[in-house]
Scaffold this motif. Structure first.
Motif, PDB file in Angstrom:
ATOM      1  N   MET A 166      46.753  58.850  25.840  1.00 11.75           N
ATOM      2  CA  MET A 166      47.110  59.073  27.025  1.00 11.75           C
ATOM      3  C   MET A 166      48.404  58.235  27.098  1.00 11.75           C
ATOM      4  O   MET A 166      49.511  58.627  27.445  1.00 11.75           O
ATOM      5  CB  MET A 166      46.070  58.640  27.984  1.00 11.75           C
ATOM      6  N   ASN A 167      48.818  57.063  26.270  1.00 12.65           N
ATOM      7  CA  ASN A 167      50.175  56.498  26.357  1.00 12.65           C
ATOM      8  C   ASN A 167      51.083  56.284  24.983  1.00 12.65           C
ATOM      9  O   ASN A 167      50.537  54.640  24.990  1.00 12.65           O
ATOM     10  CB  ASN A 167      49.782  55.125  26.992  1.00 12.65           C
ATOM     11  N   PRO A 168      50.968  57.321  24.106  1.00  9.81           N
ATOM     12  CA  PRO A 168      51.971  56.732  23.247  1.00  9.81           C
ATOM     13  C   PRO A 168      52.490  55.376  23.435  1.00  9.81           C
ATOM     14  O   PRO A 168      52.616  54.942  21.994  1.00  9.81           O
ATOM     15  CB  PRO A 168      52.566  57.571  22.745  1.00  9.81           C
ATOM     16  N   ASN A 169      52.968  54.847  24.348  1.00  5.31           N
ATOM     17  CA  ASN A 169      54.448  53.358  23.966  1.00  5.31           C
ATOM     18  C   ASN A 169      53.144  52.659  23.627  1.00  5.31           C
ATOM     19  O   ASN A 169      53.677  51.853  23.103  1.00  5.31           O
ATOM     20  CB  ASN A 169      54.538  53.713  24.969  1.00  5.31           C
ATOM     21  N   VAL A 170      51.989  52.619  24.605  1.00  7.79           N
ATOM     22  CA  VAL A 170      51.109  51.865  23.921  1.00  7.79           C
ATOM     23  C   VAL A 170      50.653  51.605  22.698  1.00  7.79           C
ATOM     24  O   VAL A 170      50.474  50.548  22.354  1.00  7.79           O
ATOM     25  CB  VAL A 170      49.747  51.258  25.543  1.00  7.79           C
ATOM     26  N   GLN A 171      50.269  52.621  22.057  1.00 10.34           N
ATOM     27  CA  GLN A 171      50.177  52.727  21.250  1.00 10.34           C
ATOM     28  C   GLN A 171      50.974  51.649  19.960  1.00 10.34           C
ATOM     29  O   GLN A 171      50.805  51.269  18.677  1.00 10.34           O
ATOM     30  CB  GLN A 171      49.498  54.171  20.465  1.00 10.34           C
ATOM     31  N   ARG A 172      52.092  52.445  20.365  1.00 10.64           N
ATOM     32  CA  ARG A 172      53.616  52.027  19.337  1.00 10.64           C
ATOM     33  C   ARG A 172      53.312  49.671  19.138  1.00 10.64           C
ATOM     34  O   ARG A 172      54.235  49.612  18.062  1.00 10.64           O
ATOM     35  CB  ARG A 172      54.765  52.109  19.992  1.00 10.64           C
ATOM     36  N   LEU A 173      52.476  50.142  20.326  1.00  9.13           N
ATOM     37  CA  LEU A 173      52.735  48.073  20.726  1.00  9.13           C
ATOM     38  C   LEU A 173      50.991  47.630  19.599  1.00  9.13           C
ATOM     39  O   LEU A 173      50.978  46.252  19.808  1.00  9.13           O
ATOM     40  CB  LEU A 173      52.567  47.393  21.811  1.00  9.13           C
ATOM     41  N   GLN A 174      50.536  48.588  19.156  1.00 18.42           N
ATOM     42  CA  GLN A 174      48.857  48.388  18.756  1.00 18.42           C
ATOM     43  C   GLN A 174      49.826  46.896  17.728  1.00 18.42           C
ATOM     44  O   GLN A 174      48.210  45.852  18.022  1.00 18.42           O
ATOM     45  CB  GLN A 174      48.980  49.363  17.372  1.00 18.42           C
ATOM     46  N   ASN A 175      50.564  46.996  16.789  1.00 18.30           N
ATOM     47  CA  ASN A 175      50.337  45.349  15.271  1.00 18.30           C
ATOM     48  C   ASN A 175      50.810  43.997  16.593  1.00 18.30           C
ATOM     49  O   ASN A 175      50.095  43.112  16.261  1.00 18.30           O
ATOM     50  CB  ASN A 175      51.205  45.305  15.032  1.00 18.30           C
ATOM     51  N   GLY A 176      51.381  44.617  18.039  1.00 25.07           N
ATOM     52  CA  GLY A 176      51.575  43.389  18.944  1.00 25.07           C
ATOM     53  C   GLY A 176      50.609  43.023  19.652  1.00 25.07           C
ATOM     54  O   GLY A 176      50.951  41.663  19.842  1.00 25.07           O
ATOM     55  N   LEU A 177      49.652  43.208  19.523  1.00 23.98           N
ATOM     56  CA  LEU A 177      48.431  43.426  20.155  1.00 23.98           C
ATOM     57  C   LEU A 177      47.254  42.558  19.316  1.00 23.98           C
ATOM     58  O   LEU A 177      46.032  42.213  20.006  1.00 23.98           O
ATOM     59  CB  LEU A 177      47.775  44.702  20.900  1.00 23.98           C
ATOM     60  N   GLU A 178      47.321  42.567  18.642  1.00 26.68           N
ATOM     61  CA  GLU A 178      46.858  41.909  17.450  1.00 26.68           C
ATOM     62  C   GLU A 178      46.568  39.880  17.822  1.00 26.68           C
ATOM     63  O   GLU A 178      45.338  39.686  17.472  1.00 26.68           O
ATOM     64  CB  GLU A 178      46.732  42.246  15.889  1.00 26.68           C
ATOM     65  N   PHE A 179      47.418  39.833  17.693  1.00 27.37           N
ATOM     66  CA  PHE A 179      47.619  38.280  18.048  1.00 27.37           C
ATOM     67  C   PHE A 179      47.479  37.213  18.869  1.00 27.37           C
ATOM     68  O   PHE A 179      46.599  37.009  18.913  1.00 27.37           O
ATOM     69  CB  PHE A 179      48.727  37.415  17.390  1.00 27.37           C
ATOM     70  N   PRO A 180      48.010  38.290  20.223  1.00 28.05           N
ATOM     71  CA  PRO A 180      47.728  37.529  21.468  1.00 28.05           C
ATOM     72  C   PRO A 180      46.170  36.811  21.599  1.00 28.05           C
ATOM     73  O   PRO A 180      45.189  37.037  22.196  1.00 28.05           O
ATOM     74  CB  PRO A 180      48.800  38.553  22.460  1.00 28.05           C
TER      75      PRO A 180
END
Lengths: 265, 323
Positions: A166-180
Motif C-alpha cells: 500500500m505504501n511503495p515509498n516505505v518499501q523503498r526504505l526496505q534496506n534502511g529498515l534492516e539494521f535499525p
C-alpha cells in the motif's frame, strides 16, 4: 466455519508453505539472506567479541541467527504480495475462495522456518572456530521461546507485506529498515547500551522480545518469570499483528479492486 | 434464471498525469453495458484491443469493483457475494503469466486445488485427468519454465477446471498461440461446452467467435454495439459484397475518396506482408469494380476478389471500418 473448511484452509496454508520453500531454495537472493549474510555477521561478531568470554559464543550464535530471521521477514515475507503481483498470480490468489491471509501466513512460515538455517549455520561455525560445542543453558525453554518467536515473526510479516504494497515509498526504505531493527531489538548487543529514549521503541517490537527470550534461555541468567514475560509479550504482539493484518488485508484488497492494481504489467 | 446477468455496468479508471501539478484523468473502459448469459451457453465478447472486454471479465470475476451498475453470477451480486461466486467460477486470462514457473505443472495444479478448497482425495484423481485432457500428461512433472506458450495456456485451462466450476470466463485464451496450439485449445473449449458449462469467451479472432459461440456481443469503446447469433450478425452485411483489392501501399487521401463513393459502405485496410488488402463493402458487388479502380487513381493493384461477407466483415461494418 465448518471443520471441513478449517481442514481445507490448513491444507492451503501447508501447500503455500511447501511451494514457497521449494521455490526459495532456487532463489539465490533468499539463500544469500539466509546463509551468507548471517554468516558474515557471525564471523565479524565472533572476531570482535572473542575476548569477552565463552558465554558470548552462544550469544553471537543466537544473535546472528536472528539477523537472518529479520532479513528474511523484511525482504522475503515483506515482498510476498508484491512478488505474486509481478508474476501475475495475485489475481488468482485474490480470486480464489481461500482468504489470501491464509496463503501469506503459509508463505511467511516457510520464509521464517527456512531462515532458522542461519542459526544452525552460526552454531556450526562456532564449533569450527572455537573447537567446542556452544551450550544452551535452558534448552527446553529455548525451544519454546524459539517456537513462539517464529509465530511472532510470521505475524509481523503479515503486517509488513500489505504495508509495503500500500505504501511503495516505505518499501523503498526496505534496506534502511534492516539494521535499525538489529540494533533496537538487541540481537547482537544489549539495548542497555543505547540511549534511553530508544527503549520504548524496542518494547513495541516483537523481535526485541524474541531476542530477549532467546538470549535469556540460551545464555542463562534469567528466571522463569522474566522468560514468561517475554513469551507473553510475543503472544500479545502476535495477536495485535494478526488483528491489524486482517484490517490491512481487507483495505488492501478493496483498494486493489477499486484501483485495478492487482496486476502489474 | 440466467447464469450471468449484467445490468448497466460501467467502469472508469483514474490515472495521474504530470509530475508537479498532478491531474487525475478518467478513462471510461466500460460504458453502460447490459447482457445475459443463459445456463450452458457459450457467449462471446468480441471487440478490438482496448474495447473493454478484459475489464468486463475482471468485474464479473470479482477482481474489479464496478464504478456503477450491477452484475449477478448464479444469482449472486459480484460485489457483495464475491467469496461465494469465487467458489463457483473459473477464469483464464490470456498470456503466460499467472503460473509458478519454478514449480512443475503438477505442483501448480496441486497448489491451486488447495486454494479452491478441493478435497485432497478428489484433487489426486482430478489432476492427472485434467493434465490428460489438456494434453500435458507426459510433461506434468516438468517445471513450467520449460513449457511453450501453448502448454502454459493449456495448463491455465486445467487450473481453472480443478474445482469443476459451473461458469467459465476465458479471456482471449488463444492469444499468441501458434495455429496448432490454438486449434487444440479451441477443441478443449468445445469439449467444455459439451459438458454444459456456461462459458463467457472474449476474443478478437472472428473465426474463433464464429465457430465457438452461440451468441456474440460486439463491444467497441466500452459499449455493446450489437448482440446476436453469429448468423444474425452476418445479417448486418447480407446485402453487401466484399471486394478485396491487393495493393502495394495506400497513399493518404485514397481511403476518404473511396468512402465518399455513394455505392461504398465501408473501407478498411489489412496488412499482408509487403502488400495491403483494401476491403470494400458494397451492395453493387463485382459491378462496382471498374468504378472503384477509377477512383483509385493509378494505385498499383494486384489480385481483385469479390466474395460473400463473413462475420469479420460484419464486425468491420459494426465498428465503423477502422480495422
Amino acid at each position: 466455519m465448518s471443520l471441513r473448511t478449517i481442514r481445507l484452509y490448513a491444507r492451503a496454508m501447508f501447500l503455500a508453505f511447501e511451494m514457497t520453500l521449494r521455490q526459495n531454495f532456487t532463489d539465490m537472493f533468499v539463500l544469500f539472506g539466509i546463509f551468507v549474510q548471517p554468516l558474515i555477521i557471525a564471523l565479524l561478531a565472533f572476531w570482535m567479541l572473542q575476548e569477552r568470554g565463552s558465554d558470548y559464543i552462544i550469544f553471537v550464535v543466537v544473535g546472528s541467527g536472528m539477523t537472518g530471521l529479520w532479513t528474511t521477514v523484511l525482504f522475503s515475507s515483506g515482498s510476498n504480495i508484491t512478488r505474486e503481483r509481478w508474476t501475475g498470480t495475485l489475481e488468482l490468489l485474490v480470486g480464489a475462495p481461500v482468504p489470501i491471509q491464509v496463503v501469506i501466513f503459509g508463505k511467511n512460515l516457510a520464509d521464517v522456518l527456512q531462515s532458522l538455517g542461519s542459526m544452525l549455520l552460526s552454531y556450526t561455525l562456532a564449533i569450527l572456530i572455537f573447537g567446542q560445542i556452544p551450550e544452551i543453558i535452558q534448552p527446553e525453554l529455548f525451544a519454546v521461546s524459539l517456537m513462539i518467536a517464529v509465530i511472532s515473526y510470521v505475524c509481523f510479516g503479515l503486517i509488513v507485506s500489505p504495508v509495503f504494497v500500500m505504501n511503495p515509498n516505505v518499501q523503498r526504505l526496505q534496506n534502511g529498515l534492516e539494521f535499525p531493527i538489529y540494533i533496537l531489538s538487541g540481537f547482537l548487543f544489549p539495548i542497555a547500551l543505547l540511549p534511553n529514549w530508544t527503549t520504548p521503541l524496542s518494547y513495541i517490537l516483537a523481535p526485541y522480545w524474541a531476542a530477549r527470550a532467546l538470549h535469556a534461555t540460551s545464555s542463562g541468567g534469567a528466571d522463569f518469570k522474566e522468560i514468561a514475560l517475554t513469551w507473553g509479550m510475543m503472544i500479545l504482539f502476535s495477536l495485535v499483528y494478526l488483528i491489524a493484518s486482517g484490517k490491512l488485508f481487507k483495505t488492501l484488497l478493496y483498494k486493489a479492486r477499486v484501483e485495478a492494481s492487482l496486476l502489474r504489467q | 434464471m440466467n447464469t450471468i446477468e449484467v445490468c448497466n455496468l460501467r467502469r472508469v479508471y483514474k490515472t495521474g498525469i504530470g509530475v508537479i501539478r498532478r491531474k487525475v484523468k478518467e478513462v471510461v473502459a466500460v460504458e453502460d453495458i447490459s447482457f445475459d448469459v443463459q445456463p450452458g451457453e457459450l457467449f462471446g465478447l468480441l471487440g478490438p484491443n482496448g474495447a473493454g472486454k478484459t475489464t468486463t471479465v475482471k468485474m464479473l470475476t470479482t477482481l474489479l469493483i464496478p464504478t456503477s451498475g450491477t452484475a449477478r453470477i448464479l444469482g449472486m451480486d459480484i460485489v457483495k457475494g464475491a467469496r461465494e461466486i469465487q467458489a463457483q467460477i473459473g477464469f483464464v486470462f490470456g498470456g503466460e503469466r499467472g503460473l509458478y514457473w519454478r514449480l512443475s505443472g503438477y505442483d501448480n495444479l496441486r497448489y491451486f486445488s488447495s486454494l479452491y478448497l478441493v478435497d485432497p482425495e478428489v484433487a489426486q484423481k482430478r489432476i492427472p485427468y485434467l493434465l490428460e485432457m489438456v494434453g500435458l500428461e507426459e510433461r506434468g512433472q516438468e517445471k513450467v519454465e520449460g513449457y511453450s506458450r501453448g502448454m502454459k495456456q493449456r495448463l491455465h485451462v486445467a487450473r481453472t477446471l480443478l474445482h469443476d466450476p459451473t461458469v467459465l470466463f476465458l479471456d482471449e485464451p488463444t492469444m499468441g498461440l501458434d495455429p496448432v496450439g490454438a486449434r487444440e485449445l479451441r477443441q478443449v473449449i468445445r469439449n467444455l461446452q459439451s459438458e454444459k458449462k456456461t462459458i463467457l469467451l472474449t476474443t478478437h479472432y472472428m473465426f474463433e467467435a464464429d465457430s465457438l459461440c452461440q451468441r456474440i456481443a460486439v463491444i467497441d469503446k466500452g459499449r455493446i454495439i450489437a448482440l446476436d447469433t453469429p448468423e444474425g450478425l452476418k445479417g448486418h452485411v447480407r446485402d453487401l459484397s466484399v471486394i478485396e483489392f491487393e495493393v502495394y501501399g495506400v497513399p493518404s487521401g485514397i481511403l476518404e475518396k473511396l468512402r465518399a463513393q455513394p455505392y461504398v459502405d465501408t473501407v478498411s485496410v489489412e496488412n499482408r506482408d509487403q502488400k495491403q488488402a483494401l476491403l470494400i463493402h458494397s451492395p453493387r458487388g463485382s459491378e462496382a469494380v471498374p468504378d472503384l479502380l477509377k477512383s483509385m487513381d493509378g494505385l498499383r493493384v494486384g489480385n481483385v476478389v469479390v466474395r460473400e461477407p463473413t462475420l469479420e466483415d460484419a464486425y468491420v461494418r459494426l465498428v465503423g471500418g477502422k480495422v
